[in-house]
Design a protein around this motif. Structure first.
Motif, PDB file in Angstrom:
ATOM      1  N   ASN A 109      -2.830   3.671  -0.881  1.00  0.00           N
ATOM      2  CA  ASN A 109      -1.590   3.982  -0.157  1.00  0.00           C
ATOM      3  C   ASN A 109      -0.410   3.838  -1.126  1.00  0.00           C
ATOM      4  O   ASN A 109       0.089   2.750  -1.357  1.00  0.00           O
ATOM      5  N   LYS A 110       0.053   4.967  -1.669  1.00  0.00           N
ATOM      6  CA  LYS A 110       1.075   4.931  -2.733  1.00  0.00           C
ATOM      7  C   LYS A 110       2.441   4.454  -2.240  1.00  0.00           C
ATOM      8  O   LYS A 110       3.247   3.949  -3.005  1.00  0.00           O
ATOM      9  N   GLY A 111       2.710   4.628  -0.950  1.00  0.00           N
ATOM     10  CA  GLY A 111       4.024   4.253  -0.436  1.00  0.00           C
ATOM     11  C   GLY A 111       4.071   2.886   0.220  1.00  0.00           C
ATOM     12  O   GLY A 111       5.059   2.537   0.874  1.00  0.00           O
ATOM     13  N   LEU A 112       3.015   2.083   0.036  1.00  0.00           N
ATOM     14  CA  LEU A 112       2.930   0.804   0.746  1.00  0.00           C
ATOM     15  C   LEU A 112       4.115  -0.114   0.444  1.00  0.00           C
ATOM     16  O   LEU A 112       4.570  -0.850   1.316  1.00  0.00           O
ATOM     17  N   TYR A 113       4.605  -0.059  -0.795  1.00  0.00           N
ATOM     18  CA  TYR A 113       5.770  -0.875  -1.157  1.00  0.00           C
ATOM     19  C   TYR A 113       6.922   0.025  -1.604  1.00  0.00           C
ATOM     20  O   TYR A 113       7.749  -0.352  -2.421  1.00  0.00           O
TER      21      TYR A 113
END
Length: 218
Positions: free
Chosen positions: A85-89
């Motif tokens: 999940n690339k957008g997790l942070y």
């Protein structure tokens, strides 16, 4: 093959399960080493080198070690930006700041009362400890006020930081899971329309389902 990162602690621990969910969301290979808290393994000298406070989790990645579950989660997201999940942070400073402010809200305002309730309602009976009804009432009132703020926020946004699931939402899963599934106070979440919708969505993610399966098998 890259050496898997190492996580130390039992999946039943809320802090350990937070890191597990993050590792699974990010699709980062890991090796889980259970630590038996009842035997005091977290106080042994070799463990204290990684976690000086003698608590779980501890985390190793190659030659570095970390403690504190939220810091570990941030590190995993920053170290492995292209995995899972690339957008997790978040993927830009504003997105990160929005996630950070809700992570702070979780750590500072949601976690204290919810942790007391998890211990008093879920763990004290298992440990044959007397429940403190005054403490339960006080912290239920505190948590209700926090969730009233969340209810308003989640009426404006699908998730806490934005319309995308993030570390801010993930960080709430461990304590909320115990309160909803292991106590008779689940309605504190489910009775609120937006909080209930949010809880249903975040708790049904594959990453969290895998963590729950790990908890059941230990």
């Amino acid at each position: 093959m890259a050496t898997p990162v190492k996580l130390y602690g039992p999946p039943l621990s809320t802090a350990v399960s937070r890191v597990l969910a993050c590792l699974l969301e990010k699709d980062v290979q890991f090796q889980l080493t259970p630590i038996d808290l009842s035997k005091g393994e977290q106080k042994k000298p070799e463990f204290l080198k990684m976690q000086p406070f003698g608590q779980v989790p501890a985390f190793e990645d190659e030659n570095i070690s970390l403690f504190e579950s939220r810091a570990i989660c941030r590190y995993i997201c920053e170290k492995y930006p292209e995995k899972g999940n690339k957008g997790l942070y978040g993927t830009n400073p504003l997105a990160k700041a929005s996630i950070d402010q809700w992570l702070e809200a979780e750590g500072q305002t949601f976690n204290p009362p919810s942790s007391v309730l998890v211990f008093q309602l879920a763990f004290a009976p298992l440990m044959k400890l007397k429940q403190d009804e005054t403490l339960i009432r006080q912290n239920e009132a505190k948590l209700s006020k926090v969730l009233d703020v969340y209810e308003k926020r989640l009426g404006e946004s699908r998730f806490l930081a934005s319309d995308e699931f993030s570390l801010a939402d993930l960080s709430h899963l461990p304590n909320a899971h115990y309160l909803v599934t292991a106590t008779d106070r689940g309605e504190i979440f489910t009775s609120r329309k937006n909080v209930g919708r949010w809880w249903d969505e975040i708790s049904s993610r594959d990453s969290w389902k895998k963590v729950v399966d790990m908890q059941k098998s230990r």
